[in-house]
Scaffold this active site. Structure first.
Site, PDB file in Angstrom:
ATOM      1  N   HIS A 279       0.857  -1.181   0.000  1.00 37.47           N
ATOM      2  CA  HIS A 279       0.000   0.000   0.000  1.00 37.47           C
ATOM      3  C   HIS A 279       0.896   1.234   0.000  1.00 37.47           C
ATOM      4  O   HIS A 279       1.935   1.247   0.654  1.00 37.47           O
ATOM      5  CB  HIS A 279      -0.917   0.001   1.238  1.00 37.47           C
ATOM      6  CG  HIS A 279      -2.022   0.994   1.160  1.00 37.47           C
ATOM      7  ND1 HIS A 279      -1.863   2.318   1.496  1.00 37.47           N
ATOM      8  CD2 HIS A 279      -3.312   0.861   0.755  1.00 37.47           C
ATOM      9  CE1 HIS A 279      -3.008   2.961   1.317  1.00 37.47           C
ATOM     10  NE2 HIS A 279      -3.898   2.108   0.873  1.00 37.47           N
ATOM     11  N   GLU A 332      -7.806  -4.768  -0.490  1.00 43.20           N
ATOM     12  CA  GLU A 332      -8.397  -5.490  -1.605  1.00 43.20           C
ATOM     13  C   GLU A 332      -8.349  -7.002  -1.434  1.00 43.20           C
ATOM     14  O   GLU A 332      -9.234  -7.718  -1.912  1.00 43.20           O
ATOM     15  CB  GLU A 332      -7.702  -5.114  -2.924  1.00 43.20           C
ATOM     16  CG  GLU A 332      -8.081  -3.751  -3.468  1.00 43.20           C
ATOM     17  CD  GLU A 332      -7.213  -2.641  -2.910  1.00 43.20           C
ATOM     18  OE1 GLU A 332      -6.242  -2.980  -2.178  1.00 43.20           O
ATOM     19  OE2 GLU A 332      -7.489  -1.465  -3.166  1.00 43.20           O
TER      20      GLU A 332
END
Length: 398
Positions: A279, A332
């Site tokens: 991320h 996700e």
């Protein structure tokens, strides 16, 4: 001749300031909506932990917090639920246009159709530029658009599948109604609550690409629907909102536990990105992923067991081949697992993300509308040094 950087300011007024590519880490304004503290693995809505809100409150409570700046008491909650539920039904002219929008977007899917449908919805509702209306009307427009988005997405999906849209129900909470409209059946409470918690956890997340896009458009004074349509366009990019289904594609590609190490090692050595890992903000485990892993474990089943094995395998290979990077699953990875187990089709994963993030966009639009300063950054020109004489136009060909 190689490009030369001009010495004069590019905007003709003030000298440009060097910033990192992509504006990474650049503070562009002040906000009271929320923040992400990446080094701590923490993010919040207003003054509350977003993850704690997802675990303990309903979607409408958090929507009220984002729209009005406070969690509602019992009376305000009941009034807010009633008001937003009544806004779910689409205007007749918008509903009548959805079959054509869905037919035109059979390849691009519901999220692309939402851009068109939102523009139509705003026009049908008579949305005016936020610059020309007061705070109360801006908030009313934002609530109407947020309430309509799940209905639009579900209808576009079903029409694209050759199915009739399912009318929204006012007796179901936001998440349960959304699942009902997509699948055509009332969801089990466990699955409805899992999706609700996912939706709450993704309402807002700092100045991500789509949120910043919404604020840029709001800074021009445009109407709420225009701001949201632009944000949807940003969200549709695979580097922003398009990864949950791709993370499941990774599980499909690996197939069985015995293939994890070899498959992951080959991708990492080839320089490929492992979808669902890493991320740009978090330097610890993504707190949304931690919460969603817990939801997945509550739902249970072989897919969850396999996902956990893949997570361990990927992190082990990454720790070996990329020491010091500290890469973990992002939102996700387990979002895809949870949505799959709750009956949502993969083509609806990113649209479902939009059904939550629209609330965060609306809060940012309302906040930005209160600032009359248009967002207008500069760029450094690196082309040929001007002015160069314009060559004569070529003679017409005989």
């Amino acid at each position: 001749m190689p490009p030369t950087t001009p010495t004069k300011p590019t905007n003709g007024a003030t000298a440009p300031v060097d910033v990192p590519r992509g504006l990474a880490g650049v503070v562009v304004t002040e906000t009271a909506i929320g923040d992400v503290r990446g080094r701590e693995g923490f993010y919040h809505y207003r003054q509350y932990s977003a993850v704690e809100l997802a675990r303990t409150r309903g979607f409408e409570d958090v929507w009220h917090l984002m729209a009005h700046g406070e969690l509602p008491d019992a009376a305000k909650r009941a009034a807010f639920i009633r008001r937003t539920a009544e806004l779910r039904r689409l205007p007749e002219d918008v509903a009548a246009a959805l079959p054509a929008i869905a037919a035109a977007g059979t390849r691009s899917g519901p999220l692309a159709g939402l851009r068109t449908a939102l523009s139509l919805f705003g026009a049908a509702q008579g949305f005016r530029p936020v610059y020309d209306i007061d705070d109360e009307q801006r908030r009313a427009d934002a609530l109407a658009a947020c309430a309509a988005v799940p209905t639009l997405l579900a209808a576009l999906y079903r029409l694209g599948q050759g199915l009739e849209p399912v009318e929204p129900r006012t007796d179901l909470p936001y998440a349960a109604n959304y699942l009902h409209m997509v699948t055509g059946s009332e969801p089990e409470p466990l699955r409805a609550r899992a999706i609700e918690q996912y939706l709450i956890s993704t309402i807002d997340h700092g100045f991500n690409a789509s949120t910043f896009t919404a604020r840029v458009i709001a800074s021009t004074g445009a109407d709420v629907a225009a701001c949201m349509a632009g944000a949807v366009g940003a969200l549709s990019g695979p580097l922003h909102g398009g990864a949950p289904s791709r993370a499941l594609d990774t599980l499909d590609a690996i197939g069985t536990p015995d293939r994890i190490d070899a498959w992951v090692r080959a991708r990492v050595l080839a320089g490929d990105r492992i979808m669902g890992f890493g991320h740009p903000v978090y330097r610890t485990e993504d707190p949304r992923s931690r919460m969603l892993r817990g939801l997945a474990e509550e739902l249970g089943g072989p897919l969850v067991d396999f996902a956990i094995e893949v997570e361990r395998g990927v992190e082990a290979v990454l720790a070996e081949l990329k020491p010091g990077r500290d890469l973990h699953t992002n939102v996700e990875f387990y979002a895809g697992v949870v949505m799959e187990l709750c009956g949502l089709p993969r083509e609806m994963f990113t649209p479902t993300f939009a059904a939550a993030r629209v609330v965060g966009w609306s809060a940012n639009i309302l906040e930005q509308a209160g600032d009359s300063k248009i967002i207008r950054p500069a760029a450094r020109y690196v082309g040929p040094v001007p002015p160069v004489p314009v060559p004569k136009a070529p003679a017409p060909v005989a």
